[in-house]
Design a protein around this motif. Structure first.
Motif, PDB file in Angstrom:
ATOM      1  N   UNK A  15       0.834  -1.198   0.000  1.00  0.00           N
ATOM      2  CA  UNK A  15       0.000   0.000   0.000  1.00  0.00           C
ATOM      3  C   UNK A  15       0.865   1.242   0.000  1.00  0.00           C
ATOM      4  N   UNK A  16       1.923   1.240   0.796  1.00  0.00           N
ATOM      5  CA  UNK A  16       2.811   2.389   0.825  1.00  0.00           C
ATOM      6  C   UNK A  16       3.492   2.577  -0.514  1.00  0.00           C
ATOM      7  N   UNK A  17       3.825   1.485  -1.190  1.00  0.00           N
ATOM      8  CA  UNK A  17       4.463   1.586  -2.495  1.00  0.00           C
ATOM      9  C   UNK A  17       3.531   2.201  -3.519  1.00  0.00           C
ATOM     10  N   UNK A  18       2.221   2.043  -3.313  1.00  0.00           N
ATOM     11  CA  UNK A  18       1.253   2.581  -4.250  1.00  0.00           C
ATOM     12  C   UNK A  18       0.931   4.039  -3.987  1.00  0.00           C
ATOM     13  N   UNK A  33       1.808   6.479  -9.000  1.00  0.00           N
ATOM     14  CA  UNK A  33       1.700   5.291  -8.147  1.00  0.00           C
ATOM     15  C   UNK A  33       2.565   4.217  -8.787  1.00  0.00           C
ATOM     16  N   UNK A  34       3.751   4.050  -8.248  1.00  0.00           N
ATOM     17  CA  UNK A  34       4.772   3.210  -8.862  1.00  0.00           C
ATOM     18  C   UNK A  34       4.631   1.778  -8.361  1.00  0.00           C
ATOM     19  N   UNK A  35       3.612   1.112  -8.861  1.00  0.00           N
ATOM     20  CA  UNK A  35       3.280  -0.250  -8.469  1.00  0.00           C
ATOM     21  C   UNK A  35       2.692  -0.936  -9.693  1.00  0.00           C
ATOM     22  N   UNK A  36       2.763  -2.263  -9.740  1.00  0.00           N
ATOM     23  CA  UNK A  36       2.155  -2.981 -10.856  1.00  0.00           C
ATOM     24  C   UNK A  36       0.680  -2.608 -10.971  1.00  0.00           C
ATOM     25  N   UNK A  66       2.786  14.110 -19.732  1.00  0.00           N
ATOM     26  CA  UNK A  66       2.670  12.778 -20.338  1.00  0.00           C
ATOM     27  C   UNK A  66       2.390  11.755 -19.250  1.00  0.00           C
ATOM     28  N   UNK A  67       1.938  10.577 -19.679  1.00  0.00           N
ATOM     29  CA  UNK A  67       1.625   9.495 -18.752  1.00  0.00           C
ATOM     30  C   UNK A  67       2.256   8.211 -19.269  1.00  0.00           C
ATOM     31  N   UNK A  68       2.709   7.371 -18.350  1.00  0.00           N
ATOM     32  CA  UNK A  68       3.238   6.046 -18.661  1.00  0.00           C
ATOM     33  C   UNK A  68       2.557   5.055 -17.729  1.00  0.00           C
ATOM     34  N   UNK A  69       2.082   3.933 -18.267  1.00  0.00           N
ATOM     35  CA  UNK A  69       1.392   2.936 -17.455  1.00  0.00           C
ATOM     36  C   UNK A  69       2.237   1.704 -17.195  1.00  0.00           C
ATOM     37  N   UNK A  70       1.999   1.064 -16.045  1.00  0.00           N
ATOM     38  CA  UNK A  70       2.695  -0.163 -15.661  1.00  0.00           C
ATOM     39  C   UNK A  70       1.688  -1.317 -15.611  1.00  0.00           C
ATOM     40  N   UNK A  71       1.919  -2.335 -16.374  1.00  0.00           N
ATOM     41  CA  UNK A  71       1.009  -3.469 -16.451  1.00  0.00           C
ATOM     42  C   UNK A  71       1.016  -4.270 -15.148  1.00  0.00           C
ATOM     43  N   UNK A  72       0.066  -5.194 -15.055  1.00  0.00           N
ATOM     44  CA  UNK A  72      -0.019  -6.088 -13.883  1.00  0.00           C
ATOM     45  C   UNK A  72       1.267  -6.874 -13.692  1.00  0.00           C
ATOM     46  N   UNK A  97       5.826  -4.575  -6.468  1.00  0.00           N
ATOM     47  CA  UNK A  97       4.916  -5.649  -6.868  1.00  0.00           C
ATOM     48  C   UNK A  97       3.514  -5.432  -6.298  1.00  0.00           C
ATOM     49  N   UNK A  98       2.516  -5.858  -7.049  1.00  0.00           N
ATOM     50  CA  UNK A  98       1.145  -5.794  -6.564  1.00  0.00           C
ATOM     51  C   UNK A  98       0.769  -7.061  -5.816  1.00  0.00           C
ATOM     52  N   UNK A  99      -0.352  -7.007  -5.123  1.00  0.00           N
ATOM     53  CA  UNK A  99      -0.901  -8.173  -4.427  1.00  0.00           C
ATOM     54  C   UNK A  99      -2.260  -8.469  -5.036  1.00  0.00           C
ATOM     55  N   UNK A 100      -2.429  -9.663  -5.611  1.00  0.00           N
ATOM     56  CA  UNK A 100      -3.629  -9.985  -6.374  1.00  0.00           C
ATOM     57  C   UNK A 100      -4.316 -11.227  -5.812  1.00  0.00           C
ATOM     58  N   UNK A 101      -5.598 -11.099  -5.597  1.00  0.00           N
ATOM     59  CA  UNK A 101      -6.404 -12.186  -5.050  1.00  0.00           C
ATOM     60  C   UNK A 101      -6.856 -13.144  -6.146  1.00  0.00           C
TER      61      UNK A 101
END
Length: 275
Positions: A15-18, A33-36, A66-72, A97-101
């Motif tokens: 959460x802090x990373x996001x 928000x520098x997270x997957x 500009x915007x840049x996106x980070x995939x899952x 890294x993200x956390x995915x359910x």
């Protein structure tokens, strides 16, 4: 509500990373928000070319945004460079890294999970071509620069973004949307200004679908609508009604599946809320 310090200290690392972060050089400023599943919002020279991992993917707006996106599945670091004539600036960003359910959805019609009818498969192919064209929209705007609002005034999150899906007991691709449950007919509001890249009322999987181009290939999607209030090519403002919540397409109850893509990358739209 402003978070208390002890709440922040107790927050999980992901959460802090996001949380929004900012990095500056003299000619390149980055926040996001520098997270997957997240993004970086940049400010640099007007119309500068934007390179991601050495590949020219975009260009800054007339104002330099500009915007840049980070995939899952984004890697742990991403190299972003901007060039304007002989000038250049570069940063390497760490992506958490993200956390995915894992989520289960049962009771879906088999034709919406593993279709086999030739006529239906042909319809799906035609609809894929429509969606591909819509996601290829590249409006010369920077409406993303002020972040997003939620597209519904009141809702419950019933499926988080990025969850690994099991449909009717069969593992499927990750869910690249966030499901917001709300009563049938609830107004769906544009989270930011944009141009309607696609408006289709009856797609097999998505049902009523609107794609909204916020600029530079950042496109939000609104699925399962019972009614569309916009048309393709229309410019809309923040808070304007796009349509109404429904349960068309592959859905078991009334909800909005809210999605976001940058180029070919799937992003979590909720990370841009109040950014």
């Amino acid at each position: 509500m402003i978070p208390r310090r002890r709440d922040l200290l107790a927050a999980p690392a992901a959460l802090l990373a996001a949380a929004p972060v900012r990095a500056r050089t003299s000619d390149l400023e980055l926040t996001g928000r520098l997270v997957q599943g997240g993004y970086a919002l940049g400010l640099t020279w007007p119309n500068a070319l934007v390179f991601v991992e050495g590949e020219a993917l975009s260009a800054a707006s007339d104002a330099g945004w500009f915007v840049v996106g980070f995939d899952r599945d984004a890697p742990a670091s991403v190299d972003i460079e901007v060039r304007a004539g002989r000038r250049s600036a570069r940063r390497v960003l760490a992506v958490a890294p993200g956390t995915f359910r894992t989520t289960r959805v049962d009771g879906l019609p088999p034709s919406t999970v593993a279709p086999t009818d030739p006529a239906l498969l042909e319809r799906i192919r035609r609809e894929v071509a429509l969606k591909t064209e819509g996601f290829a929209s590249r409006a010369a705007t920077d409406h993303f620069r002020d972040g997003f609002d939620w597209p519904l005034a009141d809702f419950n999150v019933t499926s988080p973004w990025g969850a690994q899906r099991i449909l009717n007991g069969t593992p499927a691709r990750p869910h690249y949307g966030i499901d917001l449950a709300a009563p049938q007919g609830t107004a769906i509001l544009a989270p930011a200004a944009g141009r309607v890249a696609l408006a289709e009322s009856d797609l097999h999987f998505e049902g009523g679908l609107v794609l909204l181009d916020h600029g530079q290939g950042l496109i939000s999607a609104y699925l399962h609508q019972s009614r569309l209030d916009v048309r393709a090519g229309q410019d809309v403002v923040r808070g304007q009604a796009l349509g109404r919540v429904g349960m068309t397409g592959r859905a078991t109850g009334p909800h909005l599946c809210w999605r976001l893509k940058w180029r070919d990358r799937n992003l979590d739209p909720s990370l841009l809320v109040r950014a």
